[in-house]
Design an enzyme around this catalytic site. Structure first.
Site, PDB file in Angstrom:
ATOM      1  N   ASP A  59       0.854  -1.161   0.010  1.00 57.74           N
ATOM      2  CA  ASP A  59       0.182  -0.033  -0.037  1.00 57.74           C
ATOM      3  C   ASP A  59       0.831   1.200  -0.032  1.00 57.74           C
ATOM      4  O   ASP A  59       2.294   1.055   0.251  1.00 57.74           O
ATOM      5  CB  ASP A  59      -0.939   0.019   1.314  1.00 57.74           C
ATOM      6  CG  ASP A  59      -1.783   1.223   1.559  1.00 57.74           C
ATOM      7  OD1 ASP A  59      -2.532   1.731   0.481  1.00 57.74           O
ATOM      8  OD2 ASP A  59      -1.773   1.749   2.654  1.00 57.74           O
ATOM      9  N   LEU A  60       0.379   2.430  -0.328  1.00 66.20           N
ATOM     10  CA  LEU A  60       1.223   3.624  -0.339  1.00 66.20           C
ATOM     11  C   LEU A  60       1.086   4.513   0.768  1.00 66.20           C
ATOM     12  O   LEU A  60       2.003   4.568   1.761  1.00 66.20           O
ATOM     13  CB  LEU A  60       0.810   4.482  -1.742  1.00 66.20           C
ATOM     14  CG  LEU A  60       1.571   5.730  -1.827  1.00 66.20           C
ATOM     15  CD1 LEU A  60       2.995   5.783  -2.170  1.00 66.20           C
ATOM     16  CD2 LEU A  60       1.104   6.485  -2.762  1.00 66.20           C
ATOM     17  N   ASP A  61      -0.102   5.232   0.847  1.00 67.55           N
ATOM     18  CA  ASP A  61      -0.030   6.060   1.989  1.00 67.55           C
ATOM     19  C   ASP A  61      -0.283   5.402   3.429  1.00 67.55           C
ATOM     20  O   ASP A  61      -0.882   4.487   3.602  1.00 67.55           O
ATOM     21  CB  ASP A  61      -1.806   6.720   1.958  1.00 67.55           C
ATOM     22  CG  ASP A  61      -1.787   7.698   0.565  1.00 67.55           C
ATOM     23  OD1 ASP A  61      -0.743   8.201   0.323  1.00 67.55           O
ATOM     24  OD2 ASP A  61      -2.784   7.515  -0.035  1.00 67.55           O
ATOM     25  N   THR A  75       1.327   9.997   4.084  1.00 69.61           N
ATOM     26  CA  THR A  75       0.585  11.087   3.684  1.00 69.61           C
ATOM     27  C   THR A  75      -0.642  11.367   4.074  1.00 69.61           C
ATOM     28  O   THR A  75      -1.405  11.944   4.006  1.00 69.61           O
ATOM     29  CB  THR A  75       0.257  10.894   2.118  1.00 69.61           C
ATOM     30  OG1 THR A  75       0.206   9.391   1.923  1.00 69.61           O
ATOM     31  CG2 THR A  75       1.550  11.298   1.201  1.00 69.61           C
ATOM     32  N   LYS A 107      -8.757   6.056   6.415  1.00 68.12           N
ATOM     33  CA  LYS A 107      -7.360   5.157   5.737  1.00 68.12           C
ATOM     34  C   LYS A 107      -7.983   4.070   4.791  1.00 68.12           C
ATOM     35  O   LYS A 107      -8.733   3.251   5.113  1.00 68.12           O
ATOM     36  CB  LYS A 107      -6.685   4.763   6.733  1.00 68.12           C
ATOM     37  CG  LYS A 107      -6.044   6.017   7.631  1.00 68.12           C
ATOM     38  CD  LYS A 107      -5.107   5.437   8.751  1.00 68.12           C
ATOM     39  CE  LYS A 107      -4.394   6.630   9.468  1.00 68.12           C
ATOM     40  NZ  LYS A 107      -3.673   6.310  10.407  1.00 68.12           N
ATOM     41  N   SER A 128      -2.631   0.691  -4.353  1.00 65.39           N
ATOM     42  CA  SER A 128      -3.227   1.805  -3.438  1.00 65.39           C
ATOM     43  C   SER A 128      -4.590   2.084  -4.018  1.00 65.39           C
ATOM     44  O   SER A 128      -4.899   2.130  -5.362  1.00 65.39           O
ATOM     45  CB  SER A 128      -1.988   3.089  -3.625  1.00 65.39           C
ATOM     46  OG  SER A 128      -2.603   3.933  -3.079  1.00 65.39           O
ATOM     47  N   ALA A 129      -5.202   3.006  -3.067  1.00 63.08           N
ATOM     48  CA  ALA A 129      -6.639   3.301  -3.517  1.00 63.08           C
ATOM     49  C   ALA A 129      -6.359   4.883  -4.009  1.00 63.08           C
ATOM     50  O   ALA A 129      -7.386   5.387  -4.674  1.00 63.08           O
ATOM     51  CB  ALA A 129      -7.595   3.462  -2.105  1.00 63.08           C
ATOM     52  N   LYS A 178     -11.198  -0.977  -1.204  1.00 59.02           N
ATOM     53  CA  LYS A 178     -10.843  -1.798  -0.262  1.00 59.02           C
ATOM     54  C   LYS A 178     -12.033  -1.604   0.662  1.00 59.02           C
ATOM     55  O   LYS A 178     -12.535  -0.802   0.928  1.00 59.02           O
ATOM     56  CB  LYS A 178      -9.705  -1.612   0.389  1.00 59.02           C
ATOM     57  CG  LYS A 178      -8.387  -1.920  -0.441  1.00 59.02           C
ATOM     58  CD  LYS A 178      -7.174  -0.834  -0.018  1.00 59.02           C
ATOM     59  CE  LYS A 178      -5.979  -0.707  -0.952  1.00 59.02           C
ATOM     60  NZ  LYS A 178      -4.751  -0.107  -0.292  1.00 59.02           N
ATOM     61  N   GLU A 223       0.203  -3.361   4.742  1.00 55.22           N
ATOM     62  CA  GLU A 223      -0.956  -2.667   4.673  1.00 55.22           C
ATOM     63  C   GLU A 223      -1.021  -1.685   6.225  1.00 55.22           C
ATOM     64  O   GLU A 223      -0.843  -2.329   7.097  1.00 55.22           O
ATOM     65  CB  GLU A 223      -2.251  -3.179   4.568  1.00 55.22           C
ATOM     66  CG  GLU A 223      -2.952  -3.097   3.230  1.00 55.22           C
ATOM     67  CD  GLU A 223      -3.599  -1.656   2.981  1.00 55.22           C
ATOM     68  OE1 GLU A 223      -3.621  -0.886   3.739  1.00 55.22           O
ATOM     69  OE2 GLU A 223      -3.972  -1.369   1.829  1.00 55.22           O
ATOM     70  N   ASP A 224      -1.625  -0.557   5.933  1.00 54.34           N
ATOM     71  CA  ASP A 224      -1.617   0.184   7.406  1.00 54.34           C
ATOM     72  C   ASP A 224      -3.247   0.509   7.787  1.00 54.34           C
ATOM     73  O   ASP A 224      -3.459   0.814   8.804  1.00 54.34           O
ATOM     74  CB  ASP A 224      -1.065   1.529   7.400  1.00 54.34           C
ATOM     75  CG  ASP A 224      -1.897   2.539   6.350  1.00 54.34           C
ATOM     76  OD1 ASP A 224      -2.205   2.139   5.515  1.00 54.34           O
ATOM     77  OD2 ASP A 224      -2.388   3.562   6.699  1.00 54.34           O
TER      78      ASP A 224
END
Ligand code: BG6
Ligand code: MG
Length: 217
Positions: free
Chosen positions: A9-11, A17, A45, A114-115, A145, A169-170
Site C-alpha cells: 500500500d502507499l499512504d 501522507t 484510511k 493503492s486506493a 478496499k 497495509e496500514d
C-alpha cells in the site's frame, strides 16, 4: 513461507501522507462549519476519495447536490496536492528502503496496490518508481478496499498466484482486502487496530532480515 509476490500500500506504509489527507479534509470540514478529528480520520484510511467525502458529510450532517459534491471533491484534492507539492525522499517512512532493497536483492517482483489516484506522482516525488514492477492505483479499480480487486489485479500483473503474495497495509480496510484476496497480510501500525492481520509491525524498522528471509523460504 515461499512467498514470491510483494504488494505495498502507499499512504501510511511507504509515506506518511495520511497527515496531509487529514489536513485537507479538516480544512473542508471547517469551511462547512464543523470539526473533524484525527480519530474520525482513522475511518478514511484506505478508503476512496469519494467514500471519504460521503463519510465527512455524514459526520457534518450535510446534504449536497451532485454538483456540490463533485466541487468539494476537486477542492479537497487541490488542497491535498498543494500540501504534497514539496514532498521528497525525506518523507519515505523509516526502513521502507531496506525492505524494498532486500526484495530487489532477492529478485522478488514488487507491486503497488493503492486506493489513491495520486499514487504515481507521489512515487515520482519520493523517487521510488524504479522499485515497482507493477502499479495499481485508484485510477484502475472499480471496487474499493476491503474488496480484494486492487490486490488481485496487482497479483495478476505480477504473474503470481494470490496465495503466494504478501500485502503490506496500514488500514483496517486494506488488511481485510488482503485477507479477502487470500494473501498473507502484514499490518504496519498498531496491533489493536490491525488485529485481523497475520503479522503486525509498528513500522519497518521492527522487521528484521530474519523475518524477511522466512517469507521467502
Ligand atoms: C488511500 C488513503 O491510500 O487513498 C485514503 O489511505 C485516501 O485516505 C485514498 O482517501 C484516495 O486517495 P486520493 O489521493 O485518490 O484522494
Ligand atoms: Mg494506507
Amino acid at each position: 513461507m515461499k512467498k514470491t509476490g510483494f504488494i505495498f500500500d502507499l499512504d501510511g506504509v511507504i509515506v506518511d501522507t495520511a497527515k496531509y489527507h487529514y489536513l485537507a479534509w479538516r480544512k473542508l470540514a471547517n469551511e462547512l462549519g464543523f470539526e473533524f478529528t484525527q480519530e474520525q480520520n482513522e475511518q478514511f484510511k484506505g478508503v476512496s476519495r469519494k467514500r471519504c467525502l460521503e463519510i465527512l458529510l455524514e459526520i457534518g450532517d450535510i446534504k449536497a447536490s451532485q454538483e456540490q459534491f463533485n466541487k468539494w471533491l476537486v477542492e479537497k484534492n487541490e488542497d491535498y496536492l498543494s500540501l504534497i507539492e514539496k514532498m521528497d525522499e525525506s518523507e519515505i517512512l523509516p526502513d521502507v528502503l531496506k525492505v524494498l532493497q532486500f526484495l530487489k536483492n532477492h529478485s522478488m517482483p514488487i507491486a503497488l496496490g493503492s486506493a489513491s489516484k495520486n499514487a504515481r506522482p507521489i512515487l515520482e516525488k519520493v523517487k521510488l518508481m524504479d522499485y515497482f514492477d507493477v502499479i495499481v492505483d485508484g485510477t484502475h479499480v472499480a471496487k474499493a478496499k476491503p474488496d480484494p480487486e486492487v490486490f488481485l489485479i496487482a497479483a495478476k500483473q505480477l504473474g503470481v498466484p494470490p496465495e503466494d503474495c504478501v500485502v503490506f497495509e496500514d488500514a483496517v480496510a486494506g488488511i481485510e482486502a488482503a485477507n479477502n484476496a487470500g494473501m498473507l497480510s502484514i499490518g504496519i501500525g498498531e496491533e489493536k487496530v490491525l488485529s485481523e492481520a497475520k503479522f503486525v509491525f509498528t513500522n519497518f524498522t521492527e522487521m528484521d532480515d530474519n523475518f524477511l528471509n522466512r517469507l521467502l523460504e
